[in-house]
Write a protein that holds these residues in place. Sequence first.
Motif, mmCIF file in Angstrom:
data_model
loop_
_atom_site.group_PDB
_atom_site.id
_atom_site.type_symbol
_atom_site.label_atom_id
_atom_site.label_comp_id
_atom_site.label_asym_id
_atom_site.label_seq_id
_atom_site.Cartn_x
_atom_site.Cartn_y
_atom_site.Cartn_z
ATOM 1 N N MET A 1 57.421 32.437 37.232
ATOM 2 C CA MET A 1 56.526 33.473 36.702
ATOM 3 C C MET A 1 56.748 33.626 35.201
ATOM 4 O O MET A 1 57.872 33.735 34.745
ATOM 5 C CB MET A 1 56.808 34.793 37.440
ATOM 6 N N ARG A 5 50.248 35.928 31.002
ATOM 7 C CA ARG A 5 49.452 35.435 32.131
ATOM 8 C C ARG A 5 48.617 34.248 31.688
ATOM 9 O O ARG A 5 48.027 34.255 30.626
ATOM 10 C CB ARG A 5 48.524 36.548 32.633
ATOM 11 N N LEU A 34 43.185 32.375 42.591
ATOM 12 C CA LEU A 34 43.918 32.470 41.319
ATOM 13 C C LEU A 34 44.314 33.917 41.019
ATOM 14 O O LEU A 34 45.423 34.174 40.561
ATOM 15 C CB LEU A 34 43.065 31.902 40.177
ATOM 16 N N ARG A 37 47.379 35.040 42.408
ATOM 17 C CA ARG A 37 48.556 34.432 41.769
ATOM 18 C C ARG A 37 48.735 34.909 40.332
ATOM 19 O O ARG A 37 49.497 34.330 39.562
ATOM 20 C CB ARG A 37 48.418 32.907 41.825
ATOM 21 N N ILE A 39 46.630 34.744 37.915
ATOM 22 C CA ILE A 39 45.966 33.872 36.937
ATOM 23 C C ILE A 39 44.516 34.310 36.826
ATOM 24 O O ILE A 39 43.817 34.435 37.834
ATOM 25 C CB ILE A 39 46.060 32.392 37.364
ATOM 26 N N ASP A 165 49.390 24.652 44.249
ATOM 27 C CA ASP A 165 50.005 25.967 44.051
ATOM 28 C C ASP A 165 51.307 25.901 43.251
ATOM 29 O O ASP A 165 51.469 26.578 42.240
ATOM 30 C CB ASP A 165 50.254 26.606 45.432
ATOM 31 N N ASP A 169 51.851 28.081 36.940
ATOM 32 C CA ASP A 169 52.728 29.119 36.444
ATOM 33 C C ASP A 169 52.115 30.466 36.845
ATOM 34 O O ASP A 169 51.165 30.922 36.211
ATOM 35 C CB ASP A 169 52.777 28.957 34.914
ATOM 36 N N HIS A 170 52.638 31.040 37.918
ATOM 37 C CA HIS A 170 52.059 32.297 38.411
ATOM 38 C C HIS A 170 52.353 33.443 37.444
ATOM 39 O O HIS A 170 53.366 33.427 36.748
ATOM 40 C CB HIS A 170 52.641 32.655 39.775
ATOM 41 N N ALA A 173 50.159 39.789 39.260
ATOM 42 C CA ALA A 173 48.788 40.100 39.645
ATOM 43 C C ALA A 173 48.468 41.543 39.248
ATOM 44 O O ALA A 173 49.342 42.404 39.218
ATOM 45 C CB ALA A 173 48.600 39.905 41.139
#
Lengths: 263, 263
Positions: A1, A5, A34, A37, A39, A165, A169-170, A173
């Motif tokens: 992470m 973002r 997305l 995640r 993104i 997945d 790079d998450h 959220a």
Amino acid sequence: MSKTRKNAAILAIGDELLSGRTRDMNIHYIAGWLADRGIKTGEARIVADESQAIASALNELRTGFDYVFTSGGIGPTHDDITASAIAEAFGVGCPISEEAKALLQEWYQTRGEELTEGRLRMARIPEGAILIKNTVSGAPGFQIENVFVLAGVPAIMQSMLEDVDYRLDHGRADHVVTIMGKGLESQLAEGLRAIEQALYGVKIGSYPGKTGKGHNLSIVVKSLDKALAEQAAEAVAALFRSLGSEPEVIEGTKRPDEGGQKG
Amino acid sequence: MSKTRKNAAILAIGDELLSGRTRDMNIHYIAGWLADRGIKTGEARIVADESQAIASALNELRTGFDYVFTSGGIGPTHDDITASAIAEAFGVGCPISEEAKALLQEWYQTRGEELTEGRLRMARIPEGAILIKNTVSGAPGFQIENVFVLAGVPAIMQSMLEDVDYRLDHGRADHVVTIMGKGLESQLAEGLRAIEQALYGVKIGSYPGKTGKGHNLSIVVKSLDKALAEQAAEAVAALFRSLGSEPEVIEGTKRPDEGGQKG
């Protein structure tokens, strides 16, 4: 992470999506996937099965966004030209990949089928790309730099995302709260603007459209900060109550299917 | 009707379309509506409710296509910023239009409702634009040069198209034949390529996906020349028969809903 973002763009490819024949399913799915995640999808485009159109859209998007997801045009027929168009965009060749060919050979052998010339087309992979697994029908997608090239058939496309997945790079959220009530957008307009201005870091969207329980308006409140989102949601609920409507409040990123396109 | 067919781009505007919350309905509808009028949609984009993103997409599309249709972002709330973003793209102001204001006043008066400040926002129209009638909820869309700015709510957007129709230069519509049968794309691939190469002016698309009657593959044949389209359709039907499948053939532009996104 990561701290910042990542953002993404989606490029759906296919004449059928621009002729009114088929309604695209993939942009909506990928965007939601997305969002879960952390993104953010910044833009989506639909282009025809034309090399030039695909390559030029791709080159704009891959320099403007952290990730690009394409869907469509990697099947076995003559109108499947995505792989070579993407190779063209990157200025590389698009030969038969030995790895993809071996994979297809095994897939069809196991099923007692033949690797025909049409099917072999699906082993054409731009130089420098790495494969993306297809557990539904064998023929792989591929990743080249920050571009993920997926199938157009929704079930296949969705299975490919599983193999994508871990490469992403998450981010964190958004915390999302949806407040549904009865009222006219124009009655809430001033209040919503005031709430958004008062609470920095909160984004508010207003979406007319029937929901359950006789409500006709959904207000969606988003923030990376959970407390802030809840504070905004409380203020929106109070707005509905001032109009005599007891609102329904749904926390979390589960998105209601109802509630339409706005404005 | 003109000799050369016009082309169009569609720009759907709304955060909700990029967050996975709402699946866009309008691109598909507008593209089909245009196809019925012999106007080809060359590209579609979805952008967020951000002035810069809207203006820059619009400026690219309006110079690249004969017509641009936008949907979304012209309602009464703070996140409805399409009108001013489009004014920005054209380098003009976006004042309250007296004509639009009068129209809204009459609409709400007739219904015993008030023209609130939020609603008055919907009378903000870029300088030089002409209005597009909204028979569903009153607030107009507008046309500025080759750009048609429509609402996002599908029913309202669709009603606005009625007031746009006569402003467009219709072309000859493609003659479309859909041939549905049972077979694998890879089994037909070579044959389809050969047919398309042999019949100049025919375009063939191949779309896997379940249809009625146990068929799993739709081949769509298009040409401006009806005889040519029918000749190609016959050849495709023969291909299916050579695989032992008796195909179903549908003539005309009515598009089956089944049959999915490809490759």
